[in-house]
Design an enzyme around this catalytic site. Sequence first.
Site, short mmCIF file in Angstrom:
data_model
loop_
_atom_site.label_atom_id
_atom_site.label_comp_id
_atom_site.label_asym_id
_atom_site.label_seq_id
_atom_site.Cartn_x
_atom_site.Cartn_y
_atom_site.Cartn_z
N GLU A 199 6.03 -2.65 -4.63
CA GLU A 199 5.31 -1.44 -4.22
C GLU A 199 5.50 -0.27 -5.18
OE1 GLU A 199 5.48 -1.08 0.41
OE2 GLU A 199 7.43 -1.83 -0.29
N HIS A 236 -23.14 7.32 14.25
CA HIS A 236 -21.83 6.75 14.01
C HIS A 236 -21.29 6.04 15.25
CE1 HIS A 236 -21.00 9.49 10.32
NE2 HIS A 236 -21.51 8.33 9.98
N ASN A 250 -1.44 -0.67 -1.76
CA ASN A 250 -1.61 0.71 -1.30
C ASN A 250 -0.49 1.61 -1.80
OD1 ASN A 250 -3.84 -0.24 0.07
ND2 ASN A 250 -2.82 -0.36 2.05
N ASP A 251 0.76 1.20 -1.54
CA ASP A 251 1.89 2.00 -2.02
C ASP A 251 2.02 1.91 -3.54
OD1 ASP A 251 2.99 3.50 -0.01
OD2 ASP A 251 4.25 1.89 0.76
N ARG A 262 4.34 -6.91 10.19
CA ARG A 262 5.14 -5.69 10.23
C ARG A 262 6.00 -5.72 11.50
NH1 ARG A 262 -0.13 -4.06 8.49
NH2 ARG A 262 -0.10 -3.11 6.41
N CYS A 317 -0.77 -8.14 -0.24
CA CYS A 317 -1.05 -7.77 1.16
C CYS A 317 -1.55 -6.34 1.29
CB CYS A 317 0.20 -7.98 2.01
SG CYS A 317 1.63 -7.00 1.49
N ARG A 336 -1.88 8.80 -0.84
CA ARG A 336 -3.17 8.17 -0.55
C ARG A 336 -3.87 8.76 0.66
NH1 ARG A 336 0.58 3.99 1.00
NH2 ARG A 336 0.34 3.36 3.19
#
Length: 841
Positions: free
Chosen positions: A703, A465, A726-727, A573, A774, A737
């Site tokens: 979201e 890794h 994602n949200d 952001r 996004c 998540r």
Amino acid sequence: MNTCKNLIDLNLIKLNMHFANKNEAIISAAKALVDENYVDKKYVESLFAREKISNTYLGNGVAIPHGMSNDRYLINASGISVVQIPNGVEWNSGEKAQLIFAISAKSDEHIEILKKITRLIRNKDKLNHLIHTNDPHDFLKTFALSKVININTKDITIKSSDFACSYELTLDYPNGLHARPASLWLETARKFNSDIQIRFINNIADCKNLVDLLNLGLRKNDKFTISTKGSDEKKALSALKKAIESISLEESIAAHREFEREKLFLIHKIWTPIDSHNKIKGIPVSPGLVIGNIHLLTQKNSSIPDIFSSYTDASNKLDQAFKLTQNDLNLLYLNTKMSIGESEAKIFKAQSDFLQDKELLIMICRYLIGGHGVEWAWHNAVQAIVDKMKSSSDEIIASRAADLIDVRSRVLKHINPTLNKDIILRELKDNSIIVSTELTPSETIELDHAKVKGIITVQGGSSSHSSILSRSLGIAAIVGAQDVFLFAHHGQTAILDGYTGHIYFNLSDQDIVSAKMWIDEKNLHDKLEANVLLKLPATTRDNHSIEIAANINDPSTIEKALAMGAESIGLMRTEFLFLDRSSQPTEEEQFNSYVSIIEKLNGLPIIKRLLDIGGDKKVSYLNLDIEKNPFLGMRGSRLLIKRKELLKTQLRALYNAAKKTDGLSIMFPMITTKEEILFLKEYSENIRKELDAPYVPLGIMVEVPSIALIANQIAKYVDFFSIGTNDLTQYTLAIDREHPLLSKQADIYHPSILQLIHKTVSAAKKHNKWVGVCGGLAGEPFGAALLIGLGVNEVSMNPNEINAVKSFIRRNNFYKFSSIAHQALNCESAEEVRLLEKEFL
């Protein structure tokens, strides 16, 4: 002498007992072992001798008295007696024992039960049931064991055949079963009560044990059998089969990316030195020719303390250290995902599974019972497994030992802060070539990558890794350089050739000049080639174009994003201005930062999202209330509306920036209602008029399902939508998540998510509004294909993902994207959608 006794049977179980003191309880527990001829009557004295030097109280009402190691000759057969004391008996001051497990162990037969006792302590409902049950069979069910035989005083569990419920599969993972897919198998298996095992030829692994799975050494095209036994065996078998098959595509894609990276090692012209020099050879694992100064990382020979205190103390220390280590790994996962990508970040998800490894638990218990301290027990339990992994002939298994060593260091640090570092760190300088015996994955990712040009290690392999992370980070690296410490001296100049594996010392001026010229020529060639490819628009073969944007957390990555081919900033952001400080940024600070960022773009579009604090992001100086469920509480626009001083300062800074620059749009986070939109629009417009600033497009994040479902009604109030998948996934499926057990189920390919996106896009088109995405779905080639097929105008992603997405778009046709996207809308599960991806590719 009877060596065929059961470890625990009905004659060894005593229920509803009452004792005046601890000694009476121990005598009663020992008497059961004596009466059934498990031990000599003198073994009772050995139990009391142990009590004088150790605390055998484990916690939660459970005690495990056992004899001294040098008294094993008094044991006729291994066994465990059980004494139930519902009202309890004082064991030590403040400790009341309600279940006593008296252990007589000739070797390691008791470990399986000890493991179950340890688990039992954590399950308060089951523990309470056993404390009060009147049925001794409940203990037999709880501590049911595999049949054992005695060979050379070491017991071997018989697992000669599969369970009745079974299924045979052929592994199609190009890189075999390594840590990342194995951790997903394990995650699925742990959702079920049934026993689940994997058999490969005559080797059998417990599917709930990561080390077991890795030690199978499964390679591509190997046939293996899954079998299950228990109350939910059929569901477990079906779920595991689906999980194994569902990640085959992900493994194929990862292998293809690795193959593409390996092409970087193939160059037409190899650099060769002019003068004679000292040269050693290693294994090249990450390409690049670099000139740098050797930075030695030498190992400290830390002495691991071995001082036993009590089982309770040891258990508490381990529990706390495991929790803190889990937090460390979660943070590493998030940071790596943000800086490099999801695939590499999963390395640290996989490491988390070692914290629940059965074999480790067994060994730790064994050492603690032997009277060892918790640091020593943890260190040596890990070492036993590390030695086994390193001795494997399978390179992938051997290379995973570094992951376990990584976890060991973190846990040790939290058990005992004096064991914080095994590496002596000197101040890192620019253009450093790290030289070390070995680097763990977390040490690799936590290096200052701005200063490190190369890595050389004595140990390691191309599939480790750490090597994978080096390639992803673009740091030239060589492993297996056995003689490097004979030649390398701290601070000296060296050349590392990550194409051939050569390391050159004692360089002449001519060599350095020659290498610099070679590097300059290669960089120029690569830059020209990259510019040609990256600057090409994301246009399908049938001439449909999509805007490719970048998600940015930190202004320092903007230049990289543009170099990687970003055509705009789809999500900037603004939290970076508020984090890691003790007070709120002033309007002037924000204004200067925003102007500086926008000017870097030379007029390219940028969407700045207003402050999205709350949920998983905390800022101490804002003194936010502690909430039981912060993801459903005061976050995003809700907080901005409540704390208007935050909103006002940020909007003033942004509108003033818009007076001096072009391309700015403003986006409101975490919108759930029309009323929020109307309030924020009016508030923004008042500030704009007050400052006499130009009009700036105002959009919202989609979201939560509520806003997607009424997108058609609210589209007229906004200039654009930006969907955060994602949200949106988290709130639609009601799954955190980042949840250690459920996160895999929070699948962004779930048809419900795609339908909400489709509904939003349709509403946007109807009102002639722009819509982008996004979230994580945009950064996956197939995910971007579905979004394009659904009609989004822009996809925004981590800069590292841009090249793969652009290339994928340019190789395909829009009509195929549209067709597959509408098929996906009719799927019934995320697995079905992912199968469409397999067919598509």
